[in-house]
Design an enzyme around this catalytic site. Structure first.
Site, PDB file in Angstrom:
ATOM      1  N   HIS A  21       0.832  -1.202   0.000  1.00 26.60           N
ATOM      2  CA  HIS A  21       0.000   0.000   0.000  1.00 26.60           C
ATOM      3  C   HIS A  21       0.871   1.259   0.000  1.00 26.60           C
ATOM      4  O   HIS A  21       0.601   2.212  -0.741  1.00 26.60           O
ATOM      5  CB  HIS A  21      -0.911   0.029   1.235  1.00 26.60           C
ATOM      6  CG  HIS A  21      -1.923  -1.060   1.276  1.00 26.60           C
ATOM      7  ND1 HIS A  21      -2.129  -1.836   2.393  1.00 26.60           N
ATOM      8  CD2 HIS A  21      -2.797  -1.506   0.336  1.00 26.60           C
ATOM      9  CE1 HIS A  21      -3.089  -2.709   2.136  1.00 26.60           C
ATOM     10  NE2 HIS A  21      -3.507  -2.540   0.894  1.00 26.60           N
ATOM     11  N   LYS A  45     -21.345  -2.067  10.635  1.00 23.95           N
ATOM     12  CA  LYS A  45     -20.309  -2.951  11.171  1.00 23.95           C
ATOM     13  C   LYS A  45     -19.212  -2.094  11.782  1.00 23.95           C
ATOM     14  O   LYS A  45     -18.184  -1.861  11.147  1.00 23.95           O
ATOM     15  CB  LYS A  45     -19.695  -3.807  10.065  1.00 23.95           C
ATOM     16  CG  LYS A  45     -20.612  -4.770   9.397  1.00 23.95           C
ATOM     17  CD  LYS A  45     -19.845  -5.366   8.230  1.00 23.95           C
ATOM     18  CE  LYS A  45     -20.321  -6.714   7.824  1.00 23.95           C
ATOM     19  NZ  LYS A  45     -19.499  -7.262   6.752  1.00 23.95           N
ATOM     20  N   ARG A  93      -2.117  -6.542  -8.047  1.00 23.78           N
ATOM     21  CA  ARG A  93      -1.014  -7.484  -7.837  1.00 23.78           C
ATOM     22  C   ARG A  93      -0.902  -8.515  -8.946  1.00 23.78           C
ATOM     23  O   ARG A  93       0.172  -9.030  -9.194  1.00 23.78           O
ATOM     24  CB  ARG A  93      -1.174  -8.199  -6.502  1.00 23.78           C
ATOM     25  CG  ARG A  93      -0.977  -7.295  -5.321  1.00 23.78           C
ATOM     26  CD  ARG A  93      -1.281  -8.021  -4.067  1.00 23.78           C
ATOM     27  NE  ARG A  93      -2.671  -8.484  -4.163  1.00 23.78           N
ATOM     28  CZ  ARG A  93      -3.439  -8.780  -3.141  1.00 23.78           C
ATOM     29  NH1 ARG A  93      -2.977  -8.706  -1.932  1.00 23.78           N
ATOM     30  NH2 ARG A  93      -4.680  -9.164  -3.309  1.00 23.78           N
TER      31      ARG A  93
END
Length: 148
Positions: A21, A45, A93
């Site tokens: 990141h 959440k 990726r």
């Protein structure tokens, strides 16, 4: 003529924020003037670790005034507009990431007009993922080499 000030939004859960990141943020700063690291949250959440993750990213970029850290809920494209982003940036990726991110980029462009730049990970960081780091840490392994 004055050049346009360019802002990128790099959004995710960043649980945890990895060297991969950080590499995406560092490389994005080569092509834009400001990067907002946006932590997506879901009010349904509550995430007890969100504040700590955000603070750790602020520490990583403490000497880089062009990086801002913020949290948001709702659609990422709505937050991109809110923070003045010219584009969103997403790390890729491999092929499976590419397929997912390309589809998301197409939807986001259609509903918001905001472009997404897909940035491939550096070869030496292509295997680093937050889920891999979490699993290693949960099993007592040292993960410091994967964290900035």
């Amino acid at each position: 003529m004055t050049p346009k000030y360019r802002t990128a939004l790099f959004a995710g859960s960043f649980n945890p924020f990895t060297t991969g990141h950080k590499s995406i943020v560092d490389r994005t700063l080569r092509v834009c003037d400001r990067v907002v690291v946006g932590f997506g949250s879901n009010p349904a959440k509550p995430d007890a670790g969100l504040a700590g993750r955000m603070e750790s990213v602020r520490r990583v970029f403490a000497d880089e005034p062009r990086v801002e850290v913020a949290s948001y809920s709702g659609l990422t494209v709505d937050f991109a507009r809110e923070c003045g982003a010219d584009f969103m940036v997403r790390g890729v990726r491999g092929v499976s990431d590419y397929e997912y991110e390309r589809n998301l980029a197409e939807v986001n462009l259609r509903i918001s007009g905001i472009e997404t730049l897909l940035m491939p990970s550096l070869p030496e960081l292509g295997f680093v993922s937050s889920s891999m780091v979490r699993e290693l840490a949960a099993n007592g392994r040292d993960v410091s080499e994967f964290l900035p």
